[in-house]
Design a protein around this motif. Structure first.
Motif, PDB file in Angstrom:
ATOM      1  N   THR A 170     -15.373  32.878  25.439  1.00 24.05           N
ATOM      2  CA  THR A 170     -15.639  34.134  24.737  1.00 24.05           C
ATOM      3  C   THR A 170     -15.836  33.902  23.244  1.00 24.05           C
ATOM      4  OG1 THR A 170     -14.305  35.333  26.373  1.00 24.05           O
ATOM      5  CG2 THR A 170     -14.783  36.475  24.308  1.00 24.05           C
ATOM      6  N   ARG A 171     -15.015  33.046  22.666  1.00 19.21           N
ATOM      7  CA  ARG A 171     -15.154  32.757  21.232  1.00 19.21           C
ATOM      8  C   ARG A 171     -16.472  32.054  20.937  1.00 19.21           C
ATOM      9  NH1 ARG A 171      -9.701  31.015  21.535  1.00 19.21           N
ATOM     10  NH2 ARG A 171     -10.199  28.912  20.789  1.00 19.21           N
ATOM     11  N   ALA A 179     -26.053  35.855  15.923  1.00 19.75           N
ATOM     12  CA  ALA A 179     -27.364  36.013  15.294  1.00 19.75           C
ATOM     13  C   ALA A 179     -28.167  37.135  15.948  1.00 19.75           C
ATOM     14  CB  ALA A 179     -28.147  34.696  15.367  1.00 19.75           C
ATOM     15  N   ARG A 180     -27.844  37.439  17.208  1.00 18.69           N
ATOM     16  CA  ARG A 180     -28.508  38.544  17.914  1.00 18.69           C
ATOM     17  C   ARG A 180     -27.723  39.851  17.791  1.00 18.69           C
ATOM     18  NH1 ARG A 180     -30.076  37.198  23.982  1.00 18.69           N
ATOM     19  NH2 ARG A 180     -30.635  39.410  23.752  1.00 18.69           N
ATOM     20  N   GLY A 181     -26.631  39.806  17.071  1.00 15.26           N
ATOM     21  CA  GLY A 181     -25.808  41.005  16.938  1.00 15.26           C
ATOM     22  C   GLY A 181     -25.029  41.332  18.197  1.00 15.26           C
ATOM     23  N   ILE A 182     -24.910  40.350  19.101  1.00 10.31           N
ATOM     24  CA  ILE A 182     -24.158  40.552  20.341  1.00 10.31           C
ATOM     25  C   ILE A 182     -22.713  40.108  20.113  1.00 10.31           C
ATOM     26  CG2 ILE A 182     -23.872  39.780  22.729  1.00 10.31           C
ATOM     27  CD1 ILE A 182     -26.924  39.558  22.914  1.00 10.31           C
ATOM     28  N   ARG A 183     -21.785  41.038  20.313  1.00 12.16           N
ATOM     29  CA  ARG A 183     -20.361  40.733  20.161  1.00 12.16           C
ATOM     30  C   ARG A 183     -19.787  40.288  21.505  1.00 12.16           C
ATOM     31  NH1 ARG A 183     -17.653  44.925  19.866  1.00 12.16           N
ATOM     32  NH2 ARG A 183     -19.293  46.393  20.442  1.00 12.16           N
ATOM     33  N   ALA A 184     -18.768  39.455  21.472  1.00 15.60           N
ATOM     34  CA  ALA A 184     -18.093  39.028  22.700  1.00 15.60           C
ATOM     35  C   ALA A 184     -16.592  39.108  22.491  1.00 15.60           C
ATOM     36  CB  ALA A 184     -18.497  37.604  23.078  1.00 15.60           C
ATOM     37  N   ASN A 185     -15.934  39.818  23.377  1.00 19.71           N
ATOM     38  CA  ASN A 185     -14.481  39.953  23.319  1.00 19.71           C
ATOM     39  C   ASN A 185     -13.900  39.805  24.715  1.00 19.71           C
ATOM     40  OD1 ASN A 185     -13.876  40.829  20.418  1.00 19.71           O
ATOM     41  ND2 ASN A 185     -15.506  42.258  20.990  1.00 19.71           N
ATOM     42  N   VAL A 186     -12.597  39.572  24.756  1.00 21.80           N
ATOM     43  CA  VAL A 186     -11.923  39.426  26.039  1.00 21.80           C
ATOM     44  C   VAL A 186     -10.748  40.398  26.089  1.00 21.80           C
ATOM     45  CG1 VAL A 186     -10.460  37.516  25.235  1.00 21.80           C
ATOM     46  CG2 VAL A 186     -10.926  37.753  27.658  1.00 21.80           C
ATOM     47  N   VAL A 241     -15.293  44.294  15.828  1.00 20.76           N
ATOM     48  CA  VAL A 241     -14.337  43.546  16.658  1.00 20.76           C
ATOM     49  C   VAL A 241     -15.133  42.487  17.408  1.00 20.76           C
ATOM     50  CG1 VAL A 241     -12.613  43.678  18.491  1.00 20.76           C
ATOM     51  CG2 VAL A 241     -12.914  45.618  16.923  1.00 20.76           C
ATOM     52  N   ASN A 242     -14.857  41.233  17.145  1.00 24.50           N
ATOM     53  CA  ASN A 242     -15.673  40.163  17.721  1.00 24.50           C
ATOM     54  C   ASN A 242     -14.847  38.900  17.893  1.00 24.50           C
ATOM     55  OD1 ASN A 242     -18.021  39.007  18.704  1.00 24.50           O
ATOM     56  ND2 ASN A 242     -18.837  38.480  16.694  1.00 24.50           N
ATOM     57  N   GLY A 243     -14.999  38.257  19.057  1.00 21.88           N
ATOM     58  CA  GLY A 243     -14.294  37.012  19.322  1.00 21.88           C
ATOM     59  C   GLY A 243     -12.796  37.189  19.496  1.00 21.88           C
TER      60      GLY A 243
END
Length: 254
Positions: A170-171, A179-186, A241-243
């Motif tokens: 996820t991180r 760079a695509r503005g896509i956030r990833a969280n768990v 909220v990201n990573g």
């Protein structure tokens, strides 16, 4: 409303946590595509509930442990996006599908290990990879982990190890897709009373009492305690909220 045409794809959305996530996403004004492995009728019922709420919904069969099926799934998804949603891309991927698997380290078989690996880590890795070309910039990924990555409970070593790998993934997703503005969280649910793992917790009164005793809010969780965190992560409210790993456990073993 800015969210009205956003689309979320939820794997394992026919029951349990995934069902609640799908329904809550619809409540927040997102359209929903949910996958099921074998529970087609349950999945269709969730679709009907979402449609009654005024949002668009569709369902597709997917075994997230069958990595070779993802190319054909992506093709089917494109068809559904076009016909049901008049869209070419979706916005949010929720990697929720999973199975339980409990055995002491001494008893874990290679078959059990491989099944957990394929569904909970390899499947998440490569399904996300295959979905990236179909995702809009500015969207997001929500991976579902477990409180068992923080709290070691004997018998959960293989399952928790796969979830731990997904947390690290996820991180990396957050870093590489920024760079695509896509956030990833768990999100990491604690002990939840569902039929997950054959109702492993729900059917064990002694275990339920133990969980209640070590949880600050004094009880095990239910599906409805978890689902609302996912739509939060799929709205502008969580745009920064990201990573992150967000544990949703009522305060277990603090």
């Amino acid at each position: 409303m800015e969210q009205i045409n956003k689309i979320a794809l939820v794997t394992g959305g026919s029951r349990g946590l995934g069902k609640d996530m799908a329904l809550r996403l619809a409540e927040k004004g997102l359209d929903v595509i949910l996958t099921y492995n074998s529970q087609a009728d349950d999945a269709q019922n969730v679709v009907a509930q979402i449609q009654q709420s005024g949002q668009k919904a569709a369902t597709l069969q997917l075994n997230t442990g069958d990595i070779k099926s993802f190319v054909s799934f992506a093709s089917q998804l494109q068809g559904v996006l076009q016909h049901t949603f008049e869209a070419t891309h979706f916005d949010f991927l929720v990697n929720n599908a999973g199975i339980g698997g409990y055995a002491p380290i001494a008893d874990v078989t290679e078959d059990m290990f491989d099944e957990l690996l394929n569904i909970h880590f390899k499947g998440v890795y490569f399904l996300t990879q295959k979905m990236l070309p179909l995702m809009n910039n500015g969207g997001g990924i929500v991976n579902v982990s477990s409180g068992l990555t923080r709290i070691a409970v004997p018998g959960s070593s293989a399952y928790a190890s796969m979830k731990g790998a997904t947390e690290i993934l996820t991180r990396y997703q957050a870093k590489e897709l920024g760079a695509r503005g896509i956030r990833a969280n768990v999100i990491a649910p604690g002990a939840v009373l569902t039929d997950f793992g054959g109702g492993h917790l729900r059917n064990d009164e002694q275990l339920k009492q133990y969980i209640s005793n070590v949880t600050a809010l004094g009880r095990p969780g239910v599906a409805e305690d978890i689902g609302g965190v996912v739509p939060f992560l799929c709205t502008e409210d969580a745009r920064w909220v990201n990573g992150q790993r967000i544990e949703v456990s009522g305060g277990m073993q603090l």
